[in-house]
Design a protein around this motif. Structure first.
Motif, mmCIF file in Angstrom:
data_model
loop_
_atom_site.group_PDB
_atom_site.id
_atom_site.type_symbol
_atom_site.label_atom_id
_atom_site.label_comp_id
_atom_site.label_asym_id
_atom_site.label_seq_id
_atom_site.Cartn_x
_atom_site.Cartn_y
_atom_site.Cartn_z
ATOM 1 N N SER A 10 0.812 -1.217 0.000
ATOM 2 C CA SER A 10 0.000 0.000 0.000
ATOM 3 C C SER A 10 0.843 1.265 0.000
ATOM 4 C CB SER A 10 -0.944 0.015 1.204
ATOM 5 O OG SER A 10 -0.212 0.064 2.407
ATOM 6 N N VAL A 11 2.116 1.150 0.344
ATOM 7 C CA VAL A 11 3.011 2.302 0.411
ATOM 8 C C VAL A 11 3.679 2.580 -0.943
ATOM 9 C CG1 VAL A 11 5.059 3.233 1.570
ATOM 10 C CG2 VAL A 11 3.410 1.883 2.858
ATOM 11 N N VAL A 12 3.817 1.563 -1.766
ATOM 12 C CA VAL A 12 4.527 1.701 -3.046
ATOM 13 C C VAL A 12 3.997 2.860 -3.899
ATOM 14 C CG1 VAL A 12 5.077 0.559 -5.236
ATOM 15 C CG2 VAL A 12 5.351 -0.675 -3.075
ATOM 16 N N PRO A 13 2.684 3.034 -4.059
ATOM 17 C CA PRO A 13 2.199 4.152 -4.874
ATOM 18 C C PRO A 13 2.539 5.531 -4.285
ATOM 19 C CG PRO A 13 0.458 2.537 -4.556
ATOM 20 C CD PRO A 13 1.582 2.159 -3.645
ATOM 21 N N LEU A 14 2.832 5.572 -3.004
ATOM 22 C CA LEU A 14 3.143 6.844 -2.349
ATOM 23 C C LEU A 14 4.614 7.234 -2.477
ATOM 24 C CD1 LEU A 14 1.109 6.255 0.934
ATOM 25 C CD2 LEU A 14 0.368 7.427 -1.147
ATOM 26 N N MET A 15 5.427 6.318 -2.952
ATOM 27 C CA MET A 15 6.849 6.598 -3.109
ATOM 28 C C MET A 15 7.034 7.666 -4.183
ATOM 29 S SD MET A 15 8.270 2.699 -3.004
ATOM 30 C CE MET A 15 9.995 3.116 -3.060
ATOM 31 N N LEU A 16 7.954 8.579 -3.936
ATOM 32 C CA LEU A 16 8.234 9.650 -4.888
ATOM 33 C C LEU A 16 9.484 9.327 -5.688
ATOM 34 C CD1 LEU A 16 7.583 12.753 -2.606
ATOM 35 C CD2 LEU A 16 6.027 11.709 -4.265
ATOM 36 N N MET A 17 9.400 9.514 -6.994
ATOM 37 C CA MET A 17 10.544 9.302 -7.855
ATOM 38 C C MET A 17 11.452 10.529 -7.781
ATOM 39 S SD MET A 17 10.739 8.314 -11.915
ATOM 40 C CE MET A 17 9.145 7.567 -11.785
ATOM 41 N N GLU A 18 12.729 10.282 -7.767
ATOM 42 C CA GLU A 18 13.707 11.375 -7.735
ATOM 43 C C GLU A 18 13.584 12.184 -9.027
ATOM 44 O OE1 GLU A 18 16.379 13.649 -5.911
ATOM 45 O OE2 GLU A 18 15.703 11.778 -4.979
ATOM 46 N N ARG A 44 7.012 -4.666 -8.014
ATOM 47 C CA ARG A 44 5.862 -3.761 -7.843
ATOM 48 C C ARG A 44 6.294 -2.304 -7.971
ATOM 49 N NH1 ARG A 44 1.151 -1.716 -7.856
ATOM 50 N NH2 ARG A 44 0.023 -1.287 -5.961
ATOM 51 N N VAL A 45 7.438 -1.956 -7.390
ATOM 52 C CA VAL A 45 7.955 -0.579 -7.485
ATOM 53 C C VAL A 45 8.207 -0.225 -8.949
ATOM 54 C CG1 VAL A 45 9.915 0.927 -6.951
ATOM 55 C CG2 VAL A 45 8.948 -0.533 -5.158
ATOM 56 N N LEU A 46 8.839 -1.111 -9.682
ATOM 57 C CA LEU A 46 9.147 -0.845 -11.094
ATOM 58 C C LEU A 46 7.880 -0.698 -11.928
ATOM 59 C CD1 LEU A 46 12.141 -3.296 -11.586
ATOM 60 C CD2 LEU A 46 12.242 -0.809 -11.333
ATOM 61 N N ILE A 47 6.889 -1.544 -11.679
ATOM 62 C CA ILE A 47 5.639 -1.474 -12.431
ATOM 63 C C ILE A 47 4.863 -0.213 -12.065
ATOM 64 C CG2 ILE A 47 3.375 -2.558 -12.724
ATOM 65 C CD1 ILE A 47 4.909 -5.290 -12.426
ATOM 66 N N GLU A 48 4.703 0.030 -10.787
ATOM 67 C CA GLU A 48 3.923 1.175 -10.309
ATOM 68 C C GLU A 48 4.458 2.502 -10.831
ATOM 69 O OE1 GLU A 48 0.984 3.279 -8.425
ATOM 70 O OE2 GLU A 48 1.118 1.092 -8.325
#
Length: 151
Positions: free
Chosen positions: A19-27, A56-60
């Motif tokens: 649930s946190v993965v979509p909240l991650m910010l890309m540099e 999941r991080v790469l896809i999201e």
């Protein structure tokens, strides 16, 4: 600043990391840097101590095609700070240590690069001993002497 991180890990388990993965910010500038690395004919890789969440991080964040190789902690016998992940990347592309630049932000990253004999750029960690330091993707591009950044 906590001495015991167990409450943090317990909270992560209770809410689920997914649930946190979509909240991650890309540099900012990451996509442009990865494109410039590809245009220069260089390999773009990830060496991470993540395991089952990396896909999941790469896809999201639509990064799946942005890397040529992704090595997680579950892909090697010993994760960082051991050099196994970097050695796996070098082996896959027949690279010698001084042909690899590892960009990281932790002591584990620094130790892995040191053990593997590769170059190390410390990202946003000025106190971390490194061959070079950067605080932005543009600075990484300049350090790598990519044409887009060194006109």
């Amino acid at each position: 600043e906590m001495d015991d991180h167990q409450p943090v890990y317990k909270m992560i388990k209770s809410i689920g990391y997914e649930s946190v993965v979509p909240l991650m910010l890309m540099e900012p500038g990451l996509i442009e840097l990865l494109d410039a690395i590809k245009q220069a004919g260089l390999v773009r890789g990830v060496a991470t101590n993540r395991t089952n969440t990396m896909g999941r991080v790469l896809i999201e964040h639509k990064l799946k095609k942005s890397f040529d190789i992704v090595v997680t902690a579950s892909d090697v016998a010993n994760p960082k700070p051991f050099p196994d992940q970097l050695e796996k990347i070098m082996g896959a592309y027949a690279l010698v240590p001084k042909q690899l630049v590892f960009i990281g932000d932790s002591i584990y990253d620094k130790k892995a690069a040191e053990s593997a004999g590769t170059w190390f750029i410390s990202f946003k960690q000025p106190a971390l001993e490194a061959h070079a330091h950067a605080v932005s993707m543009d600075e990484v591009g300049e350090l790598l002497k990519l044409s887009k950044y060194n006109s």
